[in-house]
Design a protein around this motif. Structure first.
Motif, mmCIF file in Angstrom:
data_model
loop_
_atom_site.group_PDB
_atom_site.id
_atom_site.type_symbol
_atom_site.label_atom_id
_atom_site.label_comp_id
_atom_site.label_asym_id
_atom_site.label_seq_id
_atom_site.Cartn_x
_atom_site.Cartn_y
_atom_site.Cartn_z
ATOM 1 N N THR A 5 0.885 -1.154 0.000
ATOM 2 C CA THR A 5 0.000 0.000 0.000
ATOM 3 C C THR A 5 0.918 1.197 0.000
ATOM 4 O O THR A 5 1.906 1.247 0.714
ATOM 5 N N ALA A 175 0.897 -9.844 15.818
ATOM 6 C CA ALA A 175 -0.448 -9.469 15.364
ATOM 7 C C ALA A 175 -0.406 -8.637 14.082
ATOM 8 O O ALA A 175 0.486 -7.786 13.917
ATOM 9 N N PRO A 176 -1.366 -8.869 13.165
ATOM 10 C CA PRO A 176 -1.456 -8.023 11.966
ATOM 11 C C PRO A 176 -1.704 -6.576 12.374
ATOM 12 O O PRO A 176 -2.403 -6.304 13.352
ATOM 13 N N LEU A 177 -1.144 -5.650 11.624
ATOM 14 C CA LEU A 177 -1.317 -4.242 11.966
ATOM 15 C C LEU A 177 -2.651 -3.687 11.496
ATOM 16 O O LEU A 177 -3.111 -2.658 11.984
ATOM 17 N N GLY A 178 -3.275 -4.373 10.538
ATOM 18 C CA GLY A 178 -4.604 -3.960 10.102
ATOM 19 C C GLY A 178 -4.578 -2.752 9.193
ATOM 20 O O GLY A 178 -3.522 -2.322 8.705
ATOM 21 N N PRO A 179 -5.765 -2.153 8.958
ATOM 22 C CA PRO A 179 -5.844 -1.001 8.049
ATOM 23 C C PRO A 179 -5.161 0.230 8.632
ATOM 24 O O PRO A 179 -4.929 0.320 9.839
ATOM 25 N N THR A 181 -5.509 3.449 9.935
ATOM 26 C CA THR A 181 -6.514 4.310 10.549
ATOM 27 C C THR A 181 -5.826 5.495 11.228
ATOM 28 O O THR A 181 -4.598 5.509 11.379
ATOM 29 N N ALA A 184 -3.761 4.162 13.944
ATOM 30 C CA ALA A 184 -2.560 3.496 13.434
ATOM 31 C C ALA A 184 -1.503 4.521 13.041
ATOM 32 O O ALA A 184 -0.308 4.323 13.284
ATOM 33 N N ARG A 207 1.446 3.539 5.651
ATOM 34 C CA ARG A 207 1.032 2.667 4.548
ATOM 35 C C ARG A 207 2.119 1.637 4.217
ATOM 36 O O ARG A 207 1.823 0.465 3.953
ATOM 37 N N HIS A 210 2.531 -0.922 7.326
ATOM 38 C CA HIS A 210 1.378 -1.814 7.482
ATOM 39 C C HIS A 210 1.309 -2.872 6.388
ATOM 40 O O HIS A 210 0.601 -3.870 6.536
ATOM 41 N N PRO A 214 2.923 -9.917 8.861
ATOM 42 C CA PRO A 214 3.221 -10.100 10.293
ATOM 43 C C PRO A 214 4.349 -11.088 10.572
ATOM 44 O O PRO A 214 5.194 -10.844 11.440
#
Length: 307
Positions: A5, A175-179, A181, A184, A207, A210, A214
């Motif tokens: 991303t 843990a996945p960092l996710g979107p 936000t 974040a 971006r 993330h 992971p």
């Protein structure tokens, strides 16, 4: 750009490469490599850090490729380079040597710049024939040779065993960092950037970070946690510049100062006041300027030999 991303406009949007290739490392790992600019121009190789990708160097690639051959590659497991079963500083060194062999012509030498884990890659590769005979100068940017968890100030506690233990736990999170936000972005800024960093620069880093898988983030964190490359510093004999941010929490300025004091041929320590860990994005002109200066050292050496 699969599995990435990234921003799509502005100075931090990754420019299109003149050509792309795959470099095969010693253990068969396949590395995504990009070449920008004129193939006959002075060569610069860029090695990014932990959880990043070639997109991290967008500002440097865009500026330097105007009059340089710029080579950027994804460290194993990052960006478009697949993860292998090997995570070690030796593997990082093998990868850099493979990229140099795949992109430089006979007798061609490059300035190699490494940020964070990319700087550690340079330190690990020093002394190898595939490195020493292809590198003319180096930049160690926002990096350290040892004691990373011990010196980190990410955890706001007094130095000691407790802070070191908690820092190792934070670094090795699976843990996945996710979107990406607002929360974040604030987390990425706190850990990796200065408090006053512009929002668009924070967004760029968030971006990129993330997008790192992971498992890859976790495996490399274990390598960094136990890192000790101090024994290899005497082998890094090419002219070497050092850059550090005074507000860096991940690799505090004490690391940069220590490297500058220990390197056999340090040609300058640049302390970027108020900058955090992501100096190529936080202070792109300063980092690009140091790289250009190192190319100048290389060119002066060539002219001196020719005279």
């Amino acid at each position: 750009m699969s599995r990435l991303t990234h921003v799509t406009a502005g100075p931090y949007a990754p420019p299109a490469a003149r050509r792309e290739l795959v470099a095969e490392s010693a253990d068969g790992a396949r590395l995504h490599v990009e070449v920008h600019g004129d193939e006959d121009a002075p060569a610069v190789v860029l090695a990014h850090g932990w959880t990043c990708s070639t997109a991290f160097w967008a500002a440097q690639v865009r500026e330097l490729s105007r009059d340089h051959k710029v080579i950027a590659y994804d460290q194993r497991g990052h960006g478009r380079s697949r993860a292998s079963g090997v995570f070690s500083t030796g593997a990082l060194a093998d990868d850099l040597v493979a990229v140099l062999a795949a992109t430089l012509g006979e007798g061609e030498r490059a300035v190699v710049a490494g940020h964070s884990m990319g700087g550690m890659t340079i330190m690990a590769a020093a002394g190898r024939s595939g490195f020493d005979d292809r590198v003319s100068a180096a930049l160690l940017c926002s990096t350290g040779a040892a004691r990373l968890p011990e010196e980190s100030t990410v955890v706001p506690m007094r130095p000691g065993r407790a802070r070191t233990r908690i820092t190792r736990t934070v670094m090795s999170a699976r843990a996945p960092l996710g979107p990406v936000t607002p929360v974040a972005r604030k987390a990425v800024q706190y850990v990796t950037m200065a408090p006053g960093t512009a929002p668009h620069k924070v967004d760029v880093c968030a971006r990129i970070v993330h997008a790192c898988p992971p498992r890859v983030r976790h495996e490399w964190s274990k390598v960094l946690s136990g890192l000790d490359l101090r024994h290899n510093l005497p082998r890094l004999t090419v002219p070497t510049a050092v850059i550090g941010g005074t507000a860096d929490r991940l690799t505090p300025i004490v690391h940069s100062r220590g490297l500058a004091a220990e390197l056999p041929h340090c040609v300058g320590l640049t302390e970027l006041t108020g900058m955090g860990h992501m100096t190529p994005i936080e202070a792109p002109e300063a980092v690009t300027g140091v790289i250009r200066g190192l190319v100048g050292i290389k060119d002066a050496g060539i002219k001196e030999k020719s005279a």
